[in-house]
Design a protein around this motif. Structure first.
Motif, PDB file in Angstrom:
ATOM      1  N   ILE A   1       0.576  -1.217   0.174  1.00 10.39           N
ATOM      2  CA  ILE A   1      -0.437   0.076  -0.207  1.00 10.39           C
ATOM      3  C   ILE A   1       0.720   2.181  -0.244  1.00 10.39           C
ATOM      4  O   ILE A   1       0.300   1.999  -0.855  1.00 10.39           O
ATOM      5  CB  ILE A   1      -1.063  -0.092   1.328  1.00 10.39           C
ATOM      6  CG1 ILE A   1      -2.152  -0.695   0.813  1.00 10.39           C
ATOM      7  CG2 ILE A   1      -1.420   1.563   1.315  1.00 10.39           C
ATOM      8  CD1 ILE A   1      -3.093  -1.198   2.346  1.00 10.39           C
ATOM      9  N   VAL A   2       2.141   1.189   0.324  1.00 12.72           N
ATOM     10  CA  VAL A   2       2.501   1.967   0.673  1.00 12.72           C
ATOM     11  C   VAL A   2       3.429   2.400  -0.779  1.00 12.72           C
ATOM     12  O   VAL A   2       3.754   3.926  -1.275  1.00 12.72           O
ATOM     13  CB  VAL A   2       4.096   2.094   1.961  1.00 12.72           C
ATOM     14  CG1 VAL A   2       4.850   3.640   1.804  1.00 12.72           C
ATOM     15  CG2 VAL A   2       3.306   2.520   3.415  1.00 12.72           C
ATOM     16  N   ILE A   3       3.711   1.694  -0.951  1.00 13.53           N
ATOM     17  CA  ILE A   3       4.760   1.811  -2.537  1.00 13.53           C
ATOM     18  C   ILE A   3       4.032   2.162  -3.063  1.00 13.53           C
ATOM     19  O   ILE A   3       4.379   3.129  -4.142  1.00 13.53           O
ATOM     20  CB  ILE A   3       5.241   0.148  -3.269  1.00 13.53           C
ATOM     21  CG1 ILE A   3       6.706  -0.208  -1.420  1.00 13.53           C
ATOM     22  CG2 ILE A   3       5.681   0.267  -4.340  1.00 13.53           C
ATOM     23  CD1 ILE A   3       6.606  -2.294  -1.972  1.00 13.53           C
ATOM     24  N   TYR A   4       2.641   1.831  -3.269  1.00 16.84           N
ATOM     25  CA  TYR A   4       1.385   2.147  -4.534  1.00 16.84           C
ATOM     26  C   TYR A   4       1.382   3.601  -4.312  1.00 16.84           C
ATOM     27  O   TYR A   4       1.053   3.962  -5.309  1.00 16.84           O
ATOM     28  CB  TYR A   4       0.341   0.828  -4.648  1.00 16.84           C
ATOM     29  CG  TYR A   4       0.702   0.357  -5.529  1.00 16.84           C
ATOM     30  CD1 TYR A   4       0.459   0.304  -6.966  1.00 16.84           C
ATOM     31  CD2 TYR A   4       1.768  -1.567  -5.367  1.00 16.84           C
ATOM     32  CE1 TYR A   4       0.522  -0.828  -8.210  1.00 16.84           C
ATOM     33  CE2 TYR A   4       2.097  -2.124  -5.917  1.00 16.84           C
ATOM     34  CZ  TYR A   4       1.177  -2.261  -7.503  1.00 16.84           C
ATOM     35  OH  TYR A   4       1.639  -3.196  -8.271  1.00 16.84           O
ATOM     36  N   SER A   5       1.519   4.038  -2.463  1.00 16.63           N
ATOM     37  CA  SER A   5       0.933   5.136  -2.600  1.00 16.63           C
ATOM     38  C   SER A   5       2.227   5.905  -3.538  1.00 16.63           C
ATOM     39  O   SER A   5       2.029   7.308  -3.390  1.00 16.63           O
ATOM     40  CB  SER A   5       0.442   6.159  -1.527  1.00 16.63           C
ATOM     41  OG  SER A   5      -0.498   4.669  -0.730  1.00 16.63           O
ATOM     42  N   LEU A   6       2.895   5.454  -2.977  1.00 19.33           N
ATOM     43  CA  LEU A   6       4.633   6.991  -3.290  1.00 19.33           C
ATOM     44  C   LEU A   6       4.111   6.791  -5.000  1.00 19.33           C
ATOM     45  O   LEU A   6       5.007   7.995  -5.958  1.00 19.33           O
ATOM     46  CB  LEU A   6       6.023   6.148  -2.812  1.00 19.33           C
ATOM     47  CG  LEU A   6       6.231   6.111  -1.311  1.00 19.33           C
ATOM     48  CD1 LEU A   6       7.231   5.292  -0.819  1.00 19.33           C
ATOM     49  CD2 LEU A   6       6.018   7.387  -1.061  1.00 19.33           C
TER      50      LEU A   6
END
Lengths: 316, 57
Positions: A223-228
């Motif tokens: 989730i963090v990677i795709y949000s970035l």
């Protein structure tokens, strides 16, 4: 056909009502499709006669609804075991699977042909591709096989603004692709936030959502990677001239909040608080996408009004 | 027990409801087809524009 002989637990044996067919089209999903397609049309250079614009929007909406009906037809077996989907018309026995298949197929063919004949065949072909991608690639192939289902399948939900753009311009350009990419990159964190607190539902029916297969911690990391990845893509319309200053400010501020919520989801891993922050991210992600497209629409409308001299007339 | 009784529709009620829903579905299909006809007509007029009247007699 007498439904009472067909499905156990049927609420009524009088056949499907018109409202049941409307429910098959996933009205809430359709509303987002209408909105993003409208923004794609309004942001495109040039213009489309209002009547043709209305027809294009109607075709895209009906096409999206048709693919929703076909999705419900195929997924009826798992829908009846999931809390989120158990109240859909087929699991409740209000509409038979055959009726849903016929309904979805007729609307798919009609919407694609109408869009192709009356507007242009680029838009028609893109709508056909969207429906085919959602049904064959996402629903039938990926959904029950890989945790990457919604990453790749998310493309189906990302096409509408591109179709709207193609309806006006007759082609596909970098601006249409950027609008596509925003929704494409938004889909994974949006759905994985939902999957984090609906994990047991997916597990029970054997859908390999990321939290089921790789665990909640890996899902939080993704989730963090795709949000970035999402946030810079969402800001990029400003740099290609698609969005103005208001868009830059909105996408930056909301992007920062999105990232902050994603990091909170990453850090909060235990108990009810973990579910609560996941729900927060899920709810905010819907607002985020809506706000980005609303600002694009607002800026575009303001530009058009200025071009028509509405504001000039008022100030003169 | 009363609620259970209420939930069960009699055969006559079910038949009346079935006929009503069938009629509503038929009307919805008719409206859908009429809308399609109007859309094709309107789009044709828009595409033709003023050219519909601009032809040698």
């Amino acid at each position: 056909m007498a439904l009472e002989t067909q499905v156990e637990g049927t609420e009524i044996g009088a056949g499907p009502g018109v409202g049941d067919f409307v429910a098959l089209m996933k009205p809430r999903v359709m509303s987002l499709v209408v909105f993003t397609a409208l923004v794609g049309m309004m942001a495109a250079p040039g213009g489309l006669h209002p009547v043709l614009g209305f027809i294009a929007l109607l075709c895209i909406t009906v096409g999206a609804g048709a693919s929703g009906a076909l999705n419900m037809w195929y997924d009826a077996d798992i829908d009846r075991h999931m809390a989120r989907t158990a109240a859909r018309p087929i699991p409740r026995g209000l509409v038979s699977a055959g009726e849903a298949l016929t309904f979805g197929t007729v609307l798919s063919v009609t919407s694609v042909l109408t869009l192709g004949v009356l507007i242009n065949w680029t838009a028609g072909a893109l709508l056909a591709l969207t429906i085919a991608f959602y049904i064959f690639v996402y629903t039938m192939w990926l959904k029950r096989r890989t945790p990457q289902n919604i990453v790749i399948g998310g493309a189906a939900g990302a096409f509408p603004p591109m179709i709207g753009w193609a309806a006006v311009t007759g082609g596909v350009s970098i601006e249409g692709i950027v609008l596509f990419l925003i929704i494409f990159m938004w889909t994974p964190p949006h759905f994985w936030a939902l999957a984090l607190y609906r994990c047991r539902d997916y597990e029970r029916v054997g859908v390999p959502m990321l939290p089921v297969v790789a665990g909640p911690d890996e899902t939080r990391r993704q989730i963090v990677i795709y949000s970035l990845l999402l946030v810079p893509v969402a800001i990029s319309p400003y740099f290609i001239g698609l969005g103005g200053l208001a868009y830059l400010v909105t996408s930056s501020v909301l992007g920062a909040i999105f990232l902050w919520l994603a990091v909170r989801v990453y850090r909060t891993r235990e108990g009810r608080e973990a579910d609560r922050v996941a729900k927060q991210l899920f709810a905010f992600s819907i607002f985020y996408l809506f706000a980005l497209f609303a600002v694009l629409l607002g800026e575009n409308l303001a530009e058009r009004l200025i071009a028509w001299g509405v504001f000039g007339g008022l100030t003169a | 027990m009363t609620a259970k009784k209420d939930n069960k529709m009699t055969a006559a009620q079910t038949e009346a409801e079935r006929v009503k829903r069938q009629r509503l579905r038929s009307i919805a299909i008719a409206v859908g087809l009429a809308v399609l006809v109007v859309l094709f007509y309107a789009a044709t007029i828009v595409h033709l524009g003023g050219n519909a009247l601009n032809r040698p007699l």
